[in-house]
Design a protein around this motif. Structure first.
Motif, PDB file in Angstrom:
ATOM      1  N   THR A 169       1.099  -1.051   0.043  1.00  0.00           N
ATOM      2  CA  THR A 169      -0.033   0.040   0.037  1.00  0.00           C
ATOM      3  C   THR A 169       0.834   1.305  -0.029  1.00  0.00           C
ATOM      4  OG1 THR A 169      -1.927  -0.977   1.220  1.00  0.00           O
ATOM      5  CG2 THR A 169      -1.788   1.399   1.181  1.00  0.00           C
ATOM      6  N   VAL A 170       0.445   2.364  -0.806  1.00  0.00           N
ATOM      7  CA  VAL A 170       1.060   3.644  -0.623  1.00  0.00           C
ATOM      8  C   VAL A 170       0.106   4.600   0.007  1.00  0.00           C
ATOM      9  CG1 VAL A 170       1.763   5.552  -2.159  1.00  0.00           C
ATOM     10  CG2 VAL A 170       2.463   3.364  -2.700  1.00  0.00           C
ATOM     11  N   TYR A 171       0.498   5.659   0.546  1.00  0.00           N
ATOM     12  CA  TYR A 171      -0.328   6.323   1.597  1.00  0.00           C
ATOM     13  C   TYR A 171      -0.064   7.727   1.083  1.00  0.00           C
ATOM     14  CZ  TYR A 171      -0.843   2.411   4.631  1.00  0.00           C
ATOM     15  OH  TYR A 171      -0.988   1.082   5.132  1.00  0.00           O
ATOM     16  N   LEU A 172      -1.100   8.574   1.385  1.00  0.00           N
ATOM     17  CA  LEU A 172      -0.777   9.998   1.015  1.00  0.00           C
ATOM     18  C   LEU A 172      -1.205  10.683   2.313  1.00  0.00           C
ATOM     19  CD1 LEU A 172      -0.145  12.228  -0.960  1.00  0.00           C
ATOM     20  CD2 LEU A 172      -2.332  12.683  -1.646  1.00  0.00           C
ATOM     21  N   GLN A 173      -0.668  11.169   3.305  1.00  0.00           N
ATOM     22  CA  GLN A 173      -0.869  11.892   4.325  1.00  0.00           C
ATOM     23  C   GLN A 173      -1.034  13.359   3.854  1.00  0.00           C
ATOM     24  OE1 GLN A 173      -1.572  10.707   7.465  1.00  0.00           O
ATOM     25  NE2 GLN A 173      -2.310  12.954   7.885  1.00  0.00           N
ATOM     26  N   MET A 174      -2.397  13.775   4.272  1.00  0.00           N
ATOM     27  CA  MET A 174      -2.805  15.361   4.072  1.00  0.00           C
ATOM     28  C   MET A 174      -3.136  16.139   5.029  1.00  0.00           C
ATOM     29  SD  MET A 174      -5.116  14.444   0.304  1.00  0.00           S
ATOM     30  CE  MET A 174      -6.360  14.027   1.264  1.00  0.00           C
ATOM     31  N   ASN A 175      -2.194  16.988   5.378  1.00  0.00           N
ATOM     32  CA  ASN A 175      -2.319  18.110   6.607  1.00  0.00           C
ATOM     33  C   ASN A 175      -2.863  19.315   5.933  1.00  0.00           C
ATOM     34  OD1 ASN A 175      -1.807  15.665   8.303  1.00  0.00           O
ATOM     35  ND2 ASN A 175       0.289  16.297   8.210  1.00  0.00           N
ATOM     36  N   SER A 176      -3.325  20.015   7.133  1.00  0.00           N
ATOM     37  CA  SER A 176      -3.725  21.462   6.639  1.00  0.00           C
ATOM     38  C   SER A 176      -4.382  21.818   5.333  1.00  0.00           C
ATOM     39  CB  SER A 176      -2.427  22.321   6.536  1.00  0.00           C
ATOM     40  OG  SER A 176      -1.632  22.234   7.743  1.00  0.00           O
ATOM     41  N   LEU A 177      -5.558  20.892   5.022  1.00  0.00           N
ATOM     42  CA  LEU A 177      -6.143  20.886   3.965  1.00  0.00           C
ATOM     43  C   LEU A 177      -6.779  22.219   3.845  1.00  0.00           C
ATOM     44  CD1 LEU A 177      -7.406  17.271   4.209  1.00  0.00           C
ATOM     45  CD2 LEU A 177      -6.292  18.066   2.110  1.00  0.00           C
ATOM     46  N   LYS A 178      -7.003  22.678   2.507  1.00  0.00           N
ATOM     47  CA  LYS A 178      -7.419  23.771   2.174  1.00  0.00           C
ATOM     48  C   LYS A 178      -8.612  23.668   1.122  1.00  0.00           C
ATOM     49  CE  LYS A 178      -2.927  26.149   2.070  1.00  0.00           C
ATOM     50  NZ  LYS A 178      -2.127  26.778   1.184  1.00  0.00           N
ATOM     51  N   PRO A 179      -9.635  24.297   0.745  1.00  0.00           N
ATOM     52  CA  PRO A 179     -10.702  24.376   0.080  1.00  0.00           C
ATOM     53  C   PRO A 179     -10.221  23.865  -1.281  1.00  0.00           C
ATOM     54  CG  PRO A 179     -11.219  26.186   1.534  1.00  0.00           C
ATOM     55  CD  PRO A 179      -9.750  25.582   1.770  1.00  0.00           C
ATOM     56  N   GLU A 180      -9.286  24.292  -1.712  1.00  0.00           N
ATOM     57  CA  GLU A 180      -8.754  24.028  -3.170  1.00  0.00           C
ATOM     58  C   GLU A 180      -8.105  22.860  -3.215  1.00  0.00           C
ATOM     59  OE1 GLU A 180      -8.061  26.928  -1.155  1.00  0.00           O
ATOM     60  OE2 GLU A 180      -6.047  27.521  -1.325  1.00  0.00           O
ATOM     61  N   ASP A 181      -8.102  22.084  -2.453  1.00  0.00           N
ATOM     62  CA  ASP A 181      -7.570  20.709  -2.285  1.00  0.00           C
ATOM     63  C   ASP A 181      -8.849  19.868  -2.905  1.00  0.00           C
ATOM     64  OD1 ASP A 181      -5.511  21.200   0.657  1.00  0.00           O
ATOM     65  OD2 ASP A 181      -4.759  20.866  -1.599  1.00  0.00           O
ATOM     66  N   THR A 182      -9.885  20.176  -2.620  1.00  0.00           N
ATOM     67  CA  THR A 182     -11.109  19.337  -3.234  1.00  0.00           C
ATOM     68  C   THR A 182     -10.858  18.807  -4.318  1.00  0.00           C
ATOM     69  OG1 THR A 182     -12.742  20.786  -1.701  1.00  0.00           O
ATOM     70  CG2 THR A 182     -13.675  19.552  -3.421  1.00  0.00           C
ATOM     71  N   ALA A 183     -11.154  17.494  -4.647  1.00  0.00           N
ATOM     72  CA  ALA A 183     -10.754  16.765  -5.874  1.00  0.00           C
ATOM     73  C   ALA A 183     -11.155  15.444  -5.505  1.00  0.00           C
ATOM     74  CB  ALA A 183      -9.570  17.074  -6.401  1.00  0.00           C
ATOM     75  N   VAL A 184     -11.153  14.599  -6.746  1.00  0.00           N
ATOM     76  CA  VAL A 184     -11.008  13.322  -6.651  1.00  0.00           C
ATOM     77  C   VAL A 184      -9.762  12.635  -6.711  1.00  0.00           C
ATOM     78  CG1 VAL A 184     -11.740  11.004  -7.728  1.00  0.00           C
ATOM     79  CG2 VAL A 184     -13.284  12.855  -7.778  1.00  0.00           C
ATOM     80  N   TYR A 185      -9.224  12.203  -5.833  1.00  0.00           N
ATOM     81  CA  TYR A 185      -7.763  11.750  -5.913  1.00  0.00           C
ATOM     82  C   TYR A 185      -7.766  10.212  -6.209  1.00  0.00           C
ATOM     83  CZ  TYR A 185      -6.291  15.931  -3.292  1.00  0.00           C
ATOM     84  OH  TYR A 185      -6.294  17.096  -2.902  1.00  0.00           O
ATOM     85  N   TYR A 186      -6.742  10.204  -7.226  1.00  0.00           N
ATOM     86  CA  TYR A 186      -6.341   8.887  -7.947  1.00  0.00           C
ATOM     87  C   TYR A 186      -4.858   8.228  -7.741  1.00  0.00           C
ATOM     88  CZ  TYR A 186     -10.575  10.160 -10.980  1.00  0.00           C
ATOM     89  OH  TYR A 186     -11.741  10.582 -11.315  1.00  0.00           O
ATOM     90  N   CYS A 187      -4.677   7.165  -7.723  1.00  0.00           N
ATOM     91  CA  CYS A 187      -3.199   6.746  -7.776  1.00  0.00           C
ATOM     92  C   CYS A 187      -3.341   5.788  -9.179  1.00  0.00           C
ATOM     93  CB  CYS A 187      -3.187   5.866  -6.438  1.00  0.00           C
ATOM     94  SG  CYS A 187      -4.283   4.397  -6.083  1.00  0.00           S
ATOM     95  N   ALA A 188      -1.936   5.808  -9.522  1.00  0.00           N
ATOM     96  CA  ALA A 188      -1.722   4.929 -10.541  1.00  0.00           C
ATOM     97  C   ALA A 188      -0.081   4.553 -10.580  1.00  0.00           C
ATOM     98  CB  ALA A 188      -1.835   5.875 -11.922  1.00  0.00           C
ATOM     99  N   ARG A 189       0.204   3.780 -11.437  1.00  0.00           N
ATOM    100  CA  ARG A 189       1.520   3.308 -11.235  1.00  0.00           C
ATOM    101  C   ARG A 189       2.191   3.398 -12.801  1.00  0.00           C
ATOM    102  NH1 ARG A 189       1.481  -3.528 -12.312  1.00  0.00           N
ATOM    103  NH2 ARG A 189       0.743  -3.550 -14.335  1.00  0.00           N
ATOM    104  N   ARG A 190       3.700   3.413 -12.540  1.00  0.00           N
ATOM    105  CA  ARG A 190       4.491   3.162 -14.001  1.00  0.00           C
ATOM    106  C   ARG A 190       5.573   2.407 -13.562  1.00  0.00           C
ATOM    107  NH1 ARG A 190       8.507   6.796 -15.335  1.00  0.00           N
ATOM    108  NH2 ARG A 190       7.757   6.409 -17.471  1.00  0.00           N
ATOM    109  N   LEU A 191       6.050   1.661 -14.454  1.00  0.00           N
ATOM    110  CA  LEU A 191       7.426   0.822 -14.504  1.00  0.00           C
ATOM    111  C   LEU A 191       8.560   1.432 -14.326  1.00  0.00           C
ATOM    112  CD1 LEU A 191       7.923  -2.204 -14.072  1.00  0.00           C
ATOM    113  CD2 LEU A 191       7.990  -2.652 -16.296  1.00  0.00           C
ATOM    114  N   GLY A 192       8.480   2.706 -14.907  1.00  0.00           N
ATOM    115  CA  GLY A 192       9.664   3.518 -14.913  1.00  0.00           C
ATOM    116  C   GLY A 192       9.907   4.348 -13.806  1.00  0.00           C
ATOM    117  N   GLY A 193      11.100   5.241 -13.905  1.00  0.00           N
ATOM    118  CA  GLY A 193      11.180   6.223 -12.857  1.00  0.00           C
ATOM    119  C   GLY A 193      10.094   7.241 -12.778  1.00  0.00           C
ATOM    120  N   PRO A 194      10.149   8.173 -11.706  1.00  0.00           N
ATOM    121  CA  PRO A 194       9.271   9.057 -11.521  1.00  0.00           C
ATOM    122  C   PRO A 194       9.096  10.271 -12.639  1.00  0.00           C
ATOM    123  CG  PRO A 194      11.269   9.709 -10.196  1.00  0.00           C
ATOM    124  CD  PRO A 194      11.546   8.319 -10.709  1.00  0.00           C
ATOM    125  N   SER A 195       7.896  10.453 -13.102  1.00  0.00           N
ATOM    126  CA  SER A 195       7.476  11.470 -13.966  1.00  0.00           C
ATOM    127  C   SER A 195       6.128  12.126 -13.627  1.00  0.00           C
ATOM    128  CB  SER A 195       7.282  10.552 -15.309  1.00  0.00           C
ATOM    129  OG  SER A 195       6.448  11.532 -16.305  1.00  0.00           O
TER     130      SER A 195
END
Length: 122
Positions: free
Chosen positions: A77-103
Motif C-alpha cells: 500500500t502507498v499512502y498520502l497523508q494530507m494535513n492543513s487541508l484547504k478548500p482548493e484541495d477538493t478533488a477526486v484523488y487517484y493513484c496509478a503506477r508506472r514501471l519506470g522512474g518518477p514522471s
C-alpha cells in the motif's frame, strides 16, 4: 491487476486525511506510484510521486509541506497523508503506477484506480 484508492471524505479546512492506495495482483514495490487529483472542470494533475526504489519523493508546489507520500511494502500500500487541508484541495484523488522512474506526466501512468473524493469545506 488493480489499484484501489480509499480514505477520502469531508473535512474542514485545516483538517487532515490519509488516503490509501492498495494494490492487488502485483507488488507495489516494483513500481513508481503517483497520486493525482482532478477538481471539477479541471485537468487531472499530479500531486505526489514515490519512486519504486524509495528515496526522494516529489510533491507539487501547491501541497509541499502539507502532504507526505509513503509506502508500506509489507501491506502493498502507498499512502498520502494530507494535513492543513484547504478548500482548493477538493478533488477526486487517484493513484496509478508506472514501471519506470518518477514522471509528472499522467499519460505515462496506468492501472488507474477508481478515485476517492476529498471535499474540504466548512
Amino acid at each position: 491487476v488493480q489499484l484501489q484508492a480509499s480514505g477520502g471524505g469531508l473535512v474542514q479546512p485545516g483538517g487532515s486525511l490519509r488516503l490509501s492506495c492498495a494494490a492487488s495482483g502485483f507488488t507495489l514495490e516494483g513500481y513508481t506510484i503517483g497520486w493525482f487529483r482532478q477538481a471539477p472542470g479541471k485537468e487531472r494533475e499530479w500531486v505526489s510521486i514515490i519512486p519504486r526504489a524509495g528515496g526522494m519523493t516529489y510533491h507539487t508546489d501547491a501541497v509541499k509541506g502539507r502532504f507526505t507520500i509513503s509506502r508500506d511494502n509489507a501491506k502493498n500500500t502507498v499512502y498520502l497523508q494530507m494535513n492543513s487541508l484547504k478548500p482548493e484541495d477538493t478533488a477526486v484523488y487517484y493513484c496509478a503506477r508506472r514501471l519506470g522512474g518518477p514522471s509528472f506526466r499522467r499519460e505515462l501512468y496506468n492501472n488507474w484506480g477508481q478515485g476517492t473524493l476529498v471535499t474540504v469545506s466548512s
